[in-house]
Design a protein around this motif. Structure first.
Motif, PDB file in Angstrom:
ATOM      1  N   ARG A 174       0.842  -1.204   0.000  1.00 24.12           N
ATOM      2  CA  ARG A 174       0.000   0.000   0.000  1.00 24.12           C
ATOM      3  C   ARG A 174       0.879   1.256   0.000  1.00 24.12           C
ATOM      4  O   ARG A 174       0.604   2.227  -0.703  1.00 24.12           O
ATOM      5  N   ILE A 175       1.911   1.240   0.832  1.00 22.36           N
ATOM      6  CA  ILE A 175       2.818   2.390   0.918  1.00 22.36           C
ATOM      7  C   ILE A 175       3.472   2.645  -0.433  1.00 22.36           C
ATOM      8  O   ILE A 175       3.518   3.776  -0.922  1.00 22.36           O
ATOM      9  N   ARG A 176       3.956   1.606  -1.064  1.00 22.99           N
ATOM     10  CA  ARG A 176       4.643   1.765  -2.347  1.00 22.99           C
ATOM     11  C   ARG A 176       3.686   2.249  -3.434  1.00 22.99           C
ATOM     12  O   ARG A 176       4.084   3.034  -4.302  1.00 22.99           O
ATOM     13  N   THR A 177       2.456   1.789  -3.374  1.00 30.38           N
ATOM     14  CA  THR A 177       1.465   2.244  -4.358  1.00 30.38           C
ATOM     15  C   THR A 177       1.262   3.747  -4.252  1.00 30.38           C
ATOM     16  O   THR A 177       1.241   4.459  -5.267  1.00 30.38           O
ATOM     17  N   ILE A 178       1.120   4.240  -3.031  1.00 33.53           N
ATOM     18  CA  ILE A 178       0.927   5.679  -2.837  1.00 33.53           C
ATOM     19  C   ILE A 178       2.177   6.462  -3.238  1.00 33.53           C
ATOM     20  O   ILE A 178       2.090   7.491  -3.908  1.00 33.53           O
ATOM     21  N   LEU A 179       3.345   5.965  -2.862  1.00 35.58           N
ATOM     22  CA  LEU A 179       4.578   6.680  -3.168  1.00 35.58           C
ATOM     23  C   LEU A 179       4.851   6.730  -4.666  1.00 35.58           C
ATOM     24  O   LEU A 179       5.390   7.727  -5.167  1.00 35.58           O
ATOM     25  N   ARG A 180       4.479   5.684  -5.391  1.00 31.21           N
ATOM     26  CA  ARG A 180       4.675   5.700  -6.838  1.00 31.21           C
ATOM     27  C   ARG A 180       3.890   6.836  -7.486  1.00 31.21           C
ATOM     28  O   ARG A 180       4.299   7.401  -8.493  1.00 31.21           O
TER      29      ARG A 180
END
Length: 232
Positions: free
Chosen positions: A111-117
């Motif tokens: 989830r974190i990586r999805t938002i950061l992308r």
């Protein structure tokens, strides 16, 4: 190395997640109460905050309200499993997404990586090819992630921006809630999940009616949303 702030009063859980996220390539700071979390996120540069609802001093909602007065830093809320009210309130106040506790560290990382992308400052070639969209009094620029309404900047969260861009890029066409969730939240829409609906509500409130006094974003009940195309 992306910098995260993890705000949760469960010190054992924080240490577990700190170790896991560090191994996954993140720099992680910890806060165990709301007042500390609010001060840290506003006084220092973080790429994202993971924020628990239940915090001492200031609860997660109060922290979220405080932060949103000054910053649009991405915020992922930690909510009790099955507590729909907490999720709705968090999204209304400007959270980008939520994840239920107890959460799987791998899912949290995804989830974190999805938002950061979506919010990274250095854009890929694919992002650079995205075209700006100008409809009536609204201008949206994907390169700078800036939205102008009557030439005034509108402050949107990362998720709100992505939803608006997807809708405006397809103005006059119905976009399903499933497509919005997968394209803007990076996950399949769950049963009774109102995340997209709450983000749409926030967009309507921030943008107001169009130049004719009509609604900009039309609801197609049970299916999705449509940004109303302007007459030529």
């Amino acid at each position: 190395m992306p910098k995260l702030l993890l705000a949760d009063d469960d010190t054992e859980l924080c240490q577990l997640l700190h170790e896991y996220l560090t191994q996954e390539g993140f720099e992680v700071a910890l806060a165990h109460d709301g007042a500390t979390a609010a001060k840290l996120i506003l006084d220092h540069s973080f790429d994202l905050m993971v924020l628990d609802v239940m915090l001492p001093n200031l609860n997660g909602f109060d922290v979220l309200k405080t932060v949103r007065k000054e910053s649009q830093v991405p915020i992922l809320m930690l909510t009790a499993r099955g507590d729909e009210i907490d999720r709705i309130v968090g999204l209304e106040l400007g959270a980008d997404d939520y994840i239920a506790k107890p959460c799987n560290p791998r899912e949290l990382t995804a989830r974190i990586r999805t938002i950061l992308r979506r919010t990274e400052n250095v854009y890929s070639t694919k992002h650079k090819k995205l075209q700006s969209v100008h409809l009536g009094d609204v201008y949206i620029n994907p390169a700078s992630r800036e939205v102008l309404l009557n030439n005034e900047v509108v402050k949107l969260t990362a998720t709100e921006f992505d939803i608006l861009y997807l809708l405006m890029s397809n103005a006059g066409t119905l976009v399903s809630r499933d497509d919005l969730s997968e394209g803007c939240l990076g996950r399949t829409l769950e049963a009774y999940d109102r995340s997209i609906d709450m983000h749409i509500s926030n967009l309507r409130r921030k943008l107001g009616p169009d130049t004719k006094g009509d609604e900009r974003i039309k609801t197609v009940r049970g299916v999705g949303y449509q940004y109303v195309a302007l007459d030529s």
